[in-house]
Design a protein around this motif. Sequence first.
Motif, PDB file in Angstrom:
ATOM      1  N   GLN A 136      22.196  58.875  73.404  1.00  0.00           N
ATOM      2  CA  GLN A 136      20.824  58.875  73.932  1.00  0.00           C
ATOM      3  C   GLN A 136      20.248  57.469  74.073  1.00  0.00           C
ATOM      4  O   GLN A 136      19.117  57.290  74.500  1.00  0.00           O
ATOM      5  CB  GLN A 136      19.926  59.695  73.005  1.00  0.00           C
ATOM      6  N   LEU A 137      21.037  56.468  73.690  1.00  0.00           N
ATOM      7  CA  LEU A 137      20.539  55.085  73.756  1.00  0.00           C
ATOM      8  C   LEU A 137      20.910  54.442  75.088  1.00  0.00           C
ATOM      9  O   LEU A 137      22.033  54.586  75.569  1.00  0.00           O
ATOM     10  CB  LEU A 137      21.112  54.269  72.591  1.00  0.00           C
TER      11      LEU A 137
ATOM     12  N   ALA B  92      29.285  60.207  61.071  1.00  0.00           N
ATOM     13  CA  ALA B  92      29.862  59.733  62.338  1.00  0.00           C
ATOM     14  C   ALA B  92      29.388  60.592  63.517  1.00  0.00           C
ATOM     15  O   ALA B  92      29.096  60.065  64.598  1.00  0.00           O
ATOM     16  CB  ALA B  92      31.383  59.745  62.251  1.00  0.00           C
ATOM     17  N   ALA B  93      29.308  61.920  63.306  1.00  0.00           N
ATOM     18  CA  ALA B  93      28.905  62.811  64.406  1.00  0.00           C
ATOM     19  C   ALA B  93      27.466  62.521  64.821  1.00  0.00           C
ATOM     20  O   ALA B  93      27.131  62.471  66.006  1.00  0.00           O
ATOM     21  CB  ALA B  93      29.051  64.262  63.973  1.00  0.00           C
ATOM     22  N   ARG B  94      26.621  62.275  63.829  1.00  0.00           N
ATOM     23  CA  ARG B  94      25.231  61.928  64.123  1.00  0.00           C
ATOM     24  C   ARG B  94      25.170  60.602  64.885  1.00  0.00           C
ATOM     25  O   ARG B  94      24.409  60.440  65.833  1.00  0.00           O
ATOM     26  CB  ARG B  94      24.463  61.824  62.797  1.00  0.00           C
ATOM     27  N   GLY B  95      26.001  59.662  64.448  1.00  0.00           N
ATOM     28  CA  GLY B  95      26.063  58.365  65.112  1.00  0.00           C
ATOM     29  C   GLY B  95      26.397  58.522  66.590  1.00  0.00           C
ATOM     30  O   GLY B  95      25.748  57.933  67.456  1.00  0.00           O
ATOM     31  N   ARG B  96      27.407  59.342  66.887  1.00  0.00           N
ATOM     32  CA  ARG B  96      27.817  59.528  68.287  1.00  0.00           C
ATOM     33  C   ARG B  96      26.725  60.230  69.075  1.00  0.00           C
ATOM     34  O   ARG B  96      26.475  59.905  70.238  1.00  0.00           O
ATOM     35  CB  ARG B  96      29.111  60.347  68.355  1.00  0.00           C
TER      36      ARG B  96
ATOM     37  N   ALA C 151      13.600  52.200  70.849  1.00  0.00           N
ATOM     38  CA  ALA C 151      14.730  51.321  71.205  1.00  0.00           C
ATOM     39  C   ALA C 151      14.877  51.267  72.731  1.00  0.00           C
ATOM     40  O   ALA C 151      15.110  50.204  73.316  1.00  0.00           O
ATOM     41  CB  ALA C 151      16.019  51.829  70.566  1.00  0.00           C
ATOM     42  N   ASN C 152      14.696  52.417  73.374  1.00  0.00           N
ATOM     43  CA  ASN C 152      14.877  52.477  74.833  1.00  0.00           C
ATOM     44  C   ASN C 152      13.701  51.907  75.621  1.00  0.00           C
ATOM     45  O   ASN C 152      13.824  51.678  76.824  1.00  0.00           O
ATOM     46  CB  ASN C 152      15.100  53.929  75.276  1.00  0.00           C
ATOM     47  N   ALA C 153      12.580  51.684  74.937  1.00  0.00           N
ATOM     48  CA  ALA C 153      11.389  51.202  75.648  1.00  0.00           C
ATOM     49  C   ALA C 153      11.499  49.698  75.884  1.00  0.00           C
ATOM     50  O   ALA C 153      10.747  48.885  75.341  1.00  0.00           O
ATOM     51  CB  ALA C 153      10.138  51.520  74.833  1.00  0.00           C
ATOM     52  N   SER C 154      12.459  49.299  76.689  1.00  0.00           N
ATOM     53  CA  SER C 154      12.697  47.885  76.970  1.00  0.00           C
ATOM     54  C   SER C 154      13.293  47.776  78.373  1.00  0.00           C
ATOM     55  O   SER C 154      13.996  48.678  78.824  1.00  0.00           O
ATOM     56  CB  SER C 154      13.681  47.316  75.940  1.00  0.00           C
ATOM     57  N   ASP C 155      13.017  46.647  79.029  1.00  0.00           N
ATOM     58  CA  ASP C 155      13.630  46.408  80.339  1.00  0.00           C
ATOM     59  C   ASP C 155      15.123  46.142  80.194  1.00  0.00           C
ATOM     60  O   ASP C 155      15.877  46.249  81.143  1.00  0.00           O
ATOM     61  CB  ASP C 155      13.021  45.146  80.977  1.00  0.00           C
ATOM     62  N   TYR C 156      15.505  45.716  78.991  1.00  0.00           N
ATOM     63  CA  TYR C 156      16.896  45.355  78.748  1.00  0.00           C
ATOM     64  C   TYR C 156      17.674  46.536  78.184  1.00  0.00           C
ATOM     65  O   TYR C 156      17.094  47.449  77.597  1.00  0.00           O
ATOM     66  CB  TYR C 156      16.976  44.212  77.742  1.00  0.00           C
TER      67      TYR C 156
ATOM     68  N   ALA D 170       9.561  57.068  61.774  1.00  0.00           N
ATOM     69  CA  ALA D 170       9.496  58.296  60.970  1.00  0.00           C
ATOM     70  C   ALA D 170      10.558  59.305  61.371  1.00  0.00           C
ATOM     71  O   ALA D 170      11.000  60.103  60.551  1.00  0.00           O
ATOM     72  CB  ALA D 170       8.100  58.913  61.109  1.00  0.00           C
ATOM     73  N   SER D 171      10.994  59.284  62.641  1.00  0.00           N
ATOM     74  CA  SER D 171      11.981  60.285  63.068  1.00  0.00           C
ATOM     75  C   SER D 171      13.004  59.640  63.995  1.00  0.00           C
ATOM     76  O   SER D 171      12.747  58.600  64.606  1.00  0.00           O
ATOM     77  CB  SER D 171      11.284  61.416  63.831  1.00  0.00           C
ATOM     78  N   GLU D 172      14.154  60.317  64.070  1.00  0.00           N
ATOM     79  CA  GLU D 172      15.237  59.848  64.935  1.00  0.00           C
ATOM     80  C   GLU D 172      14.738  59.694  66.373  1.00  0.00           C
ATOM     81  O   GLU D 172      15.035  58.707  67.046  1.00  0.00           O
ATOM     82  CB  GLU D 172      16.319  60.935  64.877  1.00  0.00           C
TER      83      GLU D 172
END
Length: 492
Positions: free
Chosen positions: A406-407, A397-401, A381-386, A372-374
């Motif tokens: 944060q990833l 593009a600015a949003r992408g960067r 996405a970050n909730a992984s051991d990998y 539902a939100s960014e």
Amino acid sequence: MEVEKPFTGEVLGTVPRCTADDVETAIARARVAQGTWRRTSFAQRKRVLLRFHDLVLSRQAEILDLIQLESGKARRHAFEEILDVAIVARYYANTAQRHLRSHRRRGALPFLTAAQEHRHPIGVVAIIAPWNYPFTLSMSDATPALAAGNAVVVKPDSQTPFSTLWGAALLEEAGLPPGLFEVVTGAGSQLGEPLIGGSDYLMFTGSTATGRKVAAQAAENLIPCSMELGGKNAMIVLDDASLTKAVDGATRALFSNAGQLCISVERLMVHDSVADEFTRRLVERTRGMKLDAGLDYRAEMGSLVSGTQLETVREHVEDATAKGATVLAGGRPRPDIGPYFHEPTLLDGVREGMTCFEEETFGPVAAVSTFASEQEAIARANASDYGLNFSLWTADAARGRRVAAQLEAGTVNVNEGYAAAWASVDAPMGGMKSSGLGRRHGAHGIQKYTEEQTVALQRVLPIAPPRFVGQRPWGKAMTASLRLLRRLPGVR
Ligand code: NAD
């Protein structure tokens, strides 16, 4: 040792089952050759690597057949290996000298100490490679090592030794002196120990479980190592993404080499507002993908490498569906095409507790979910051991960067699945968390194969009181100098 042809399950050929003695012989030969090679000029090494580059391109039909025959992948995915090996060879041929040149460094005391940093080849580099990109993952970690003046001993995976052996022959044809690129074929569990024990650096690509074992062996021998390991990569489609491009990118990111790619995507997360349309289009594309075992460019996806790999894929799909996930596309093995073929598969409703929620499937299976939100997408996405490779889709593009920062992944591809970051060979590539240690590509990808040395030349006065000055006044003078230096602008 028999090597299987995954397209049919028949025997493709045989290679020697090397012993620990063979590994010692290979390392000894490499050491002798390296003694001369380390003194060759960068220009000479560059000539060899550029000739190798040219030969890879002109003889691509041979190696494309070989990669396909021993790995079972589609030709278009084998071609990615040609591109990679050529690009990396060219890059390090042209940049090795720049990355490895000596530098003047600030000395202990201004004007009195002249310090220089040098890089020397580390010696014999051991490369342990997996089966999924058999040409790339042997050759493209070797070319920077060779460009830096080292010798290399490669242990390819037992399922795919021929691409590496072909690469070895091609390097010699390109002018690489014998002994600098040695290949030992056999079981990793038997050859790993003598190989790591006798080498000066370990470059390992493979599973995280094996990575932990071999890193421990490298630590035991006190040699540096680089670990390129597994992933559970996420692709995030934001609300403003171009759906046409994202669907196209997803089919490549999910199903390249039938998903047997460390940087391929297994978790596909789509914003609520575009999820229905995106999923509808992706399901249609996935169902229509052409699977084939031909040595030509018709197939969009090839076979899995082995019965073991097929079994893992089946288990992951069965486990997920038994626990409530639904199949949106694919989901079945395809023995009618070849013994290890499996359909490209999209799953809905994959949740915690299912094997494929956290574990790497390493096959053509991806879980589709919505957010539902960014911030939710980033957190999940970050909730992984990998933390190997993430893909992010947005028109801004600015949003992408901003989101990429944060990833927690070693590479983030914005509006691409994996190829943009991988092929940006001037930039580092590797994994965070359990996905690895160290990086390939860029400056780090060649500097890691060197020993750094500092040579400091002291002039006029030593870093000690001169004979006519007592320790106490010298200490005072030094203290005053340090206080002064602390206040001078520009002194670091
Ligand atoms: P694996 O770890 O089983 O095997 C990799 C290599 O290690 C093979 O050559 C194997 O013979 C050797 N090996 C196995 N046991 C060993 C031991 N005890 N000592 C020394 N060597 C040993 O990996 P795999 O299943 O063949 O490869 C797939 C894995 O590799 C996946 O997890 C994938 O994500 C990962 N991978 C990572 C990258 C990357 O760049 N990060 C690239 C490709 C594959």
